[in-house]
Design a protein around this motif. Structure first.
Motif, PDB file in Angstrom:
ATOM      1  N   ALA A  52       4.586   2.054  -5.117  1.00  0.00           N
ATOM      2  CA  ALA A  52       3.681   1.947  -6.269  1.00  0.00           C
ATOM      3  C   ALA A  52       4.132   2.858  -7.403  1.00  0.00           C
ATOM      4  CB  ALA A  52       2.258   2.286  -5.842  1.00  0.00           C
ATOM      5  N   THR A  53       4.554   4.079  -7.045  1.00  0.00           N
ATOM      6  CA  THR A  53       5.063   5.010  -8.064  1.00  0.00           C
ATOM      7  C   THR A  53       6.341   4.476  -8.692  1.00  0.00           C
ATOM      8  OG1 THR A  53       4.140   6.865  -6.806  1.00  0.00           O
ATOM      9  CG2 THR A  53       5.782   7.394  -8.482  1.00  0.00           C
ATOM     10  N   ASP A  94       8.739  11.940  -7.745  1.00  0.00           N
ATOM     11  CA  ASP A  94       7.894  10.937  -8.391  1.00  0.00           C
ATOM     12  C   ASP A  94       8.570  10.256  -9.573  1.00  0.00           C
ATOM     13  OD1 ASP A  94       5.898  11.496  -6.600  1.00  0.00           O
ATOM     14  OD2 ASP A  94       4.921  12.981  -7.888  1.00  0.00           O
ATOM     15  N   THR A 141       0.817  -1.221   0.000  1.00  0.00           N
ATOM     16  CA  THR A 141       0.000   0.000   0.000  1.00  0.00           C
ATOM     17  C   THR A 141       0.847   1.267   0.000  1.00  0.00           C
ATOM     18  OG1 THR A 141      -0.136  -0.135   2.423  1.00  0.00           O
ATOM     19  CG2 THR A 141      -1.947  -1.111   1.151  1.00  0.00           C
ATOM     20  N   SER A 142       2.171   1.108  -0.081  1.00  0.00           N
ATOM     21  CA  SER A 142       3.056   2.273  -0.069  1.00  0.00           C
ATOM     22  C   SER A 142       2.950   3.052  -1.374  1.00  0.00           C
ATOM     23  CB  SER A 142       4.504   1.817   0.147  1.00  0.00           C
ATOM     24  OG  SER A 142       5.402   2.874  -0.062  1.00  0.00           O
ATOM     25  N   THR A 143       2.760   4.351  -1.255  1.00  0.00           N
ATOM     26  CA  THR A 143       2.640   5.204  -2.449  1.00  0.00           C
ATOM     27  C   THR A 143       3.962   5.288  -3.203  1.00  0.00           C
ATOM     28  OG1 THR A 143       1.022   6.541  -1.260  1.00  0.00           O
ATOM     29  CG2 THR A 143       1.919   7.468  -3.273  1.00  0.00           C
ATOM     30  N   SER A 144       5.061   5.407  -2.469  1.00  0.00           N
ATOM     31  CA  SER A 144       6.368   5.540  -3.128  1.00  0.00           C
ATOM     32  C   SER A 144       6.745   4.271  -3.885  1.00  0.00           C
ATOM     33  CB  SER A 144       7.442   5.857  -2.081  1.00  0.00           C
ATOM     34  OG  SER A 144       7.531   4.826  -1.120  1.00  0.00           O
TER      35      SER A 144
END
Length: 284
Positions: free
Chosen positions: A74-75, A229, A69-72
């Motif tokens: 996933a990016t 990002d 669930t980590s945004t970094s």
């Protein structure tokens, strides 16, 4: 009647047993880091310190949930997938065309010079040209962009692609091309309709080698596109060590997730990789 001892047969069986023991030991040695990382992803920091090589006493699945669930992460996964896909496409198209020209079109010393020019890139480490490459990308406005990283990866992998595919295509009989030309095919049609289908094992080899390189490469991705990002997955995993105050359980979970695509990709194409690497080894 006494049975005579067959020393030759005994020696052959012992050699087979020894061979299998060496293979089993090497396999376990290669698999151990992956298994250790996978199990460490279920542990807390304290348990990693106290019970580093044992099974988790308390299975801490929260590490993998946080990693997924980590945004970094996933990016980084999205960026790596975008960069790797384009690099594979550009490398295979450019490298296969160059290899076709070297293997079939030129009939002089020129083709050996062209082949040497491209394959000499394998001998040049990227760290040796890191500073001039950085300055060139800055002047072109491609620094801190994924397109600059794609350009550098494509250039670096083209040398390996030409080396592998040229050796593979040289094993294809020239009579096939001559027959296609007699039947009215142009060089372009011969390339797409005859050579490319026959070169599938070599292309699978190039795909796998380039995929592993682009997915795992850290230095160039950190220098060229290592901010915000734009981070690839390997840089994003490294940054979790900096941002999460070294939570080793979470770090191992991130590492395991980042390794899975490479493992799956290689398992799917391992047979073609072996064929592609050995097909051009012997000339007819």
């Amino acid at each position: 009647m006494k049975e005579t001892f067959d020393y030759a047969r005994f020696k052959r069986l012992m050699l087979i047993c020894l061979r299998y023991l060496v293979l089993i030991f090497t396999s376990l040695l290669a698999l151990f880091p992956f298994v250790w990382v996978a199990f460490s992803g279920f542990k807390s920091n304290q348990e990693i310190y106290m019970n580093s090589f044992g099974l988790p006493k308390v299975w801490k699945i929260e590490n993998y949930i946080k990693a997924l669930t980590s945004t970094s992460l996933a990016t980084g996964f999205k960026n790596s997938l975008f960069v790797t896909s384009l690099v594979l496409l550009l490398t295979v198209i450019a490298g296969s065309m160059i290899s076709y020209a070297i293997a079939f079109l030129y009939d002089s010393r020129l083709k050996e010079k062209v082949y040497l020019y491209f394959t000499s890139g394998i001998m040049i480490p990227m760290t040796a040209v890191l500073i001039p490459m950085f300055m060139l990308l800055k002047q072109l406005g491609l620094l801190n962009t994924l397109w600059g990283l794609i350009l550098v990866y494509t250039a670096s992998q083209t040398a390996t692609t030409v080396f592998v595919l040229t050796g593979f295509m040289r094993g294809i009989p020239n009579e096939l091309i001559e027959a296609a030309i007699i039947d009215g095919c142009s060089n372009w049609q011969s390339f797409w309709r005859i050579i490319m289908p026959l070169a599938k094992p070599g292309i699978a080899t190039v795909f796998t080698l380039s995929f592993i390189y682009c997915w795992n490469e850290y230095l160039l991705s950190n220098v060229i596109a290592g901010s915000g990002d734009l981070r690839t997955i390997i840089v994003a995993v490294y940054m979790t060590k900096m941002e999460m105050n070294i939570d080793y359980g979470l770090l191992c979970a991130n590492l395991m997730i980042s390794m899975l695509p490479v493992i799956v990709f290689y398992c799917l194409f391992q047979e073609q990789v072996v064929k592609g690497m050995t097909s051009g080894a012997v000339k007819n």
